[in-house]
Scaffold this motif. Structure first.
Motif, PDB file in Angstrom:
ATOM      1  N   ILE A 224       2.644  10.462 -17.696  1.00  0.00           N
ATOM      2  CA  ILE A 224       3.457  11.671 -17.601  1.00  0.00           C
ATOM      3  C   ILE A 224       4.417  11.693 -18.784  1.00  0.00           C
ATOM      4  N   PRO A 225       4.554  12.809 -19.477  1.00  0.00           N
ATOM      5  CA  PRO A 225       5.375  12.859 -20.703  1.00  0.00           C
ATOM      6  C   PRO A 225       6.813  12.382 -20.523  1.00  0.00           C
ATOM      7  N   TYR A 226       7.439  12.720 -19.405  1.00  0.00           N
ATOM      8  CA  TYR A 226       8.840  12.359 -19.222  1.00  0.00           C
ATOM      9  C   TYR A 226       9.044  10.982 -18.579  1.00  0.00           C
ATOM     10  N   ASN A 227       7.945  10.308 -18.228  1.00  0.00           N
ATOM     11  CA  ASN A 227       8.058   8.966 -17.654  1.00  0.00           C
ATOM     12  C   ASN A 227       6.774   8.189 -17.941  1.00  0.00           C
ATOM     13  N   LYS A 228       6.836   7.318 -18.937  1.00  0.00           N
ATOM     14  CA  LYS A 228       5.650   6.564 -19.347  1.00  0.00           C
ATOM     15  C   LYS A 228       5.258   5.488 -18.336  1.00  0.00           C
ATOM     16  N   GLN A 229       6.117   5.264 -17.327  1.00  0.00           N
ATOM     17  CA  GLN A 229       5.777   4.295 -16.285  1.00  0.00           C
ATOM     18  C   GLN A 229       4.916   4.917 -15.177  1.00  0.00           C
ATOM     19  N   LYS A 230       4.812   6.239 -15.198  1.00  0.00           N
ATOM     20  CA  LYS A 230       4.038   6.940 -14.182  1.00  0.00           C
ATOM     21  C   LYS A 230       2.867   7.659 -14.840  1.00  0.00           C
ATOM     22  N   SER A 231       1.822   7.893 -14.065  1.00  0.00           N
ATOM     23  CA  SER A 231       0.618   8.527 -14.605  1.00  0.00           C
ATOM     24  C   SER A 231       0.268   9.769 -13.807  1.00  0.00           C
ATOM     25  N   TRP A 232      -0.548  10.627 -14.450  1.00  0.00           N
ATOM     26  CA  TRP A 232      -1.022  11.816 -13.763  1.00  0.00           C
ATOM     27  C   TRP A 232      -1.908  11.454 -12.575  1.00  0.00           C
ATOM     28  N   ALA A 233      -2.681  10.408 -12.727  1.00  0.00           N
ATOM     29  CA  ALA A 233      -3.563   9.988 -11.627  1.00  0.00           C
ATOM     30  C   ALA A 233      -2.749   9.593 -10.397  1.00  0.00           C
ATOM     31  N   GLY A 234      -1.660   8.859 -10.627  1.00  0.00           N
ATOM     32  CA  GLY A 234      -0.825   8.449  -9.497  1.00  0.00           C
ATOM     33  C   GLY A 234      -0.146   9.619  -8.826  1.00  0.00           C
ATOM     34  N   SER A 235       0.391  10.553  -9.627  1.00  0.00           N
ATOM     35  CA  SER A 235       1.097  11.697  -9.052  1.00  0.00           C
ATOM     36  C   SER A 235       0.152  12.641  -8.315  1.00  0.00           C
ATOM     37  N   ILE A 236      -1.019  12.896  -8.925  1.00  0.00           N
ATOM     38  CA  ILE A 236      -1.991  13.766  -8.255  1.00  0.00           C
ATOM     39  C   ILE A 236      -2.463  13.133  -6.947  1.00  0.00           C
ATOM     40  N   SER A 237      -2.671  11.837  -6.959  1.00  0.00           N
ATOM     41  CA  SER A 237      -3.102  11.131  -5.743  1.00  0.00           C
ATOM     42  C   SER A 237      -2.020  11.180  -4.681  1.00  0.00           C
ATOM     43  N   MET A 238      -0.770  11.033  -5.118  1.00  0.00           N
ATOM     44  CA  MET A 238       0.321  11.077  -4.145  1.00  0.00           C
ATOM     45  C   MET A 238       0.394  12.441  -3.476  1.00  0.00           C
ATOM     46  N   PHE A 239       0.322  13.498  -4.272  1.00  0.00           N
ATOM     47  CA  PHE A 239       0.388  14.837  -3.687  1.00  0.00           C
ATOM     48  C   PHE A 239      -0.772  15.063  -2.722  1.00  0.00           C
ATOM     49  N   THR A 240      -1.988  14.726  -3.156  1.00  0.00           N
ATOM     50  CA  THR A 240      -3.180  15.003  -2.342  1.00  0.00           C
ATOM     51  C   THR A 240      -3.174  14.198  -1.055  1.00  0.00           C
ATOM     52  N   VAL A 241      -2.998  12.889  -1.175  1.00  0.00           N
ATOM     53  CA  VAL A 241      -3.051  12.026   0.013  1.00  0.00           C
ATOM     54  C   VAL A 241      -1.836  12.264   0.909  1.00  0.00           C
ATOM     55  N   GLY A 242      -0.658  12.419   0.296  1.00  0.00           N
ATOM     56  CA  GLY A 242       0.526  12.689   1.104  1.00  0.00           C
ATOM     57  C   GLY A 242       0.394  13.976   1.897  1.00  0.00           C
ATOM     58  N   PHE A 243      -0.149  14.997   1.258  1.00  0.00           N
ATOM     59  CA  PHE A 243      -0.367  16.273   1.936  1.00  0.00           C
ATOM     60  C   PHE A 243      -1.356  16.115   3.085  1.00  0.00           C
ATOM     61  N   LEU A 244      -2.479  15.459   2.824  1.00  0.00           N
ATOM     62  CA  LEU A 244      -3.513  15.307   3.854  1.00  0.00           C
ATOM     63  C   LEU A 244      -3.036  14.442   5.021  1.00  0.00           C
ATOM     64  N   VAL A 245      -2.350  13.364   4.710  1.00  0.00           N
ATOM     65  CA  VAL A 245      -1.843  12.490   5.775  1.00  0.00           C
ATOM     66  C   VAL A 245      -0.797  13.229   6.610  1.00  0.00           C
ATOM     67  N   SER A 246       0.060  14.000   5.961  1.00  0.00           N
ATOM     68  CA  SER A 246       1.085  14.750   6.684  1.00  0.00           C
ATOM     69  C   SER A 246       0.462  15.758   7.643  1.00  0.00           C
ATOM     70  N   VAL A 247      -0.496  16.520   7.142  1.00  0.00           N
ATOM     71  CA  VAL A 247      -1.166  17.503   8.002  1.00  0.00           C
ATOM     72  C   VAL A 247      -1.899  16.803   9.134  1.00  0.00           C
ATOM     73  N   GLY A 248      -2.565  15.700   8.815  1.00  0.00           N
ATOM     74  CA  GLY A 248      -3.285  14.958   9.847  1.00  0.00           C
ATOM     75  C   GLY A 248      -2.366  14.423  10.932  1.00  0.00           C
ATOM     76  N   MET A 249      -1.213  13.871  10.554  1.00  0.00           N
ATOM     77  CA  MET A 249      -0.275  13.345  11.542  1.00  0.00           C
ATOM     78  C   MET A 249       0.372  14.461  12.350  1.00  0.00           C
ATOM     79  N   LEU A 250       0.636  15.604  11.720  1.00  0.00           N
ATOM     80  CA  LEU A 250       1.166  16.744  12.465  1.00  0.00           C
ATOM     81  C   LEU A 250       0.155  17.236  13.504  1.00  0.00           C
ATOM     82  N   TYR A 251      -1.091  17.296  13.110  1.00  0.00           N
ATOM     83  CA  TYR A 251      -2.135  17.699  14.053  1.00  0.00           C
ATOM     84  C   TYR A 251      -2.243  16.695  15.197  1.00  0.00           C
TER      85      TYR A 251
END
Length: 309
Positions: A224-251
């Motif tokens: 990620i341009p503003y943080n070289k310790q983080k990557s696009w792969a990690g952030s995209i995975s966090m959004f996707t999995v976090g979203f899916l897990v949240s919806v799954g637990m709410l259900y």
């Protein structure tokens, strides 16, 4: 006659005893006048009997019974199961790490993901009592105590340090791992299973943040341009999995009837929470604010504003 006179005198002086006399005193025919013992020791026997009845009147109605309510037994049993399950989960990954079946960093993150989600998934086994959340909080509270004891080097546990820390230092237990269990306790006591806010917050911390590190280490070539310790792969995975897990637990919790949701609006709100949590996780902190604090707190605030609860 001596017995009758003694009892009559006592009951006259004590009206309450006279009212209870039919319940405690034996019928007259139980002591026939021809009984030698009663004839000889009538006065002593009557006074002793009345004294015993007075002692009985001082005892509470349930003095000799053990009345344990059903919810208490259910919550105590559920707490034992959760504590045993948490211990078994950590011990299992410790075994796999020692056998070099999985690497330490992967084991640490899998524990990060599974322990919180499984703990939250066990909430329905607790009773509907208002005290159930306090029983549920015992499991992370015990873990919190263990982290403090070993983090302060009061007791040494090399296996624990290796399984949940990055660099193998005891003081690391007082940062990320401790913040993690504190957030479990906070969500249990503050939101419990009746509010989507706690469910979404823990889902983002456990599922989203946990998977971000795993995917970032393996596929994080593009930073990620503003943080070289983080990557696009990690952030995209966090959004996707976090979203899916949240919806799954709410259900999951909605199927138990803890709350009802408008799923079109809920998906939009969860997506907003996932975006904000992912953004905060990607920010450079320079060793300052830990993700186990920033991610759940931002998720709580966003969920509170989004769900309006």
């Amino acid at each position: 006659m001596a017995v009758s006179a003694a009892v009559a005198t006592t009951t006259t002086l004590n009206p309450k005893l006279s009212l209870l006399r039919p319940h405690f005193c034996p019928p007259r025919h139980a002591f026939p006048s021809t009984t030698p013992f009663l004839t000889t020791h009538g006065n002593w026997n009557a006074s002793t009997y009345v004294h015993n009845q007075r002692r009985l009147l001082l005892l509470p109605p349930r003095a000799f019974t053990l009345d344990v309510p059903g919810p208490l037994l259910q919550d105590a049993g559920a707490t034992i199961l959760v504590v045993a399950g948490a211990y078994g989960l950590v011990s299992g990954f410790d075994y796999l790490t020692q056998r070099q079946i999985i690497e330490q960093n992967l084991s640490r993150k899998l524990v990060h993901i599974l322990s919180g989600l499984l703990y939250m998934g066990c909430w329905p086994i607790f009773s509907t009592s208002t005290d159930a959340r306090y029983f549920a909080a015992i499991a992370p509270l015990l873990n919190c105590t263990r982290l403090l004891v070993h983090g302060l080097s009061l007791v040494t546990n090399e296996n624990l340090i290796k399984s949940v820390t990055r660099e193998g230092k005891p003081e690391e237990l007082l940062r990320g791992p401790l913040y993690y269990v504190l957030m479990l306790i906070l969500c249990s006591l503050l939101f419990w299973r009746d509010s989507p806010i706690g469910v979404v917050s823990l889902s983002m911390m456990c599922g989203g943040d946990g998977i971000a590190d795993i995917m970032g280490r393996r596929f994080g070539l593009h930073k990620i341009p503003y943080n070289k310790q983080k990557s696009w792969a990690g952030s995209i995975s966090m959004f996707t999995v976090g979203f899916l897990v949240s919806v799954g637990m709410l259900y999951y919790f909605s199927k138990f009837g803890y709350f009802e949701l408008d799923w079109v609006k809920t998906i939009e709100r969860v997506a907003m929470v996932a975006i904000m949590a992912t953004l905060v996780e990607s920010l450079p902190t320079n060793g300052g604010l830990d993700d186990n604090i920033s991610v759940p707190l931002v998720s709580m605030l966003t969920a509170y504003l989004s769900f309006g609860l």
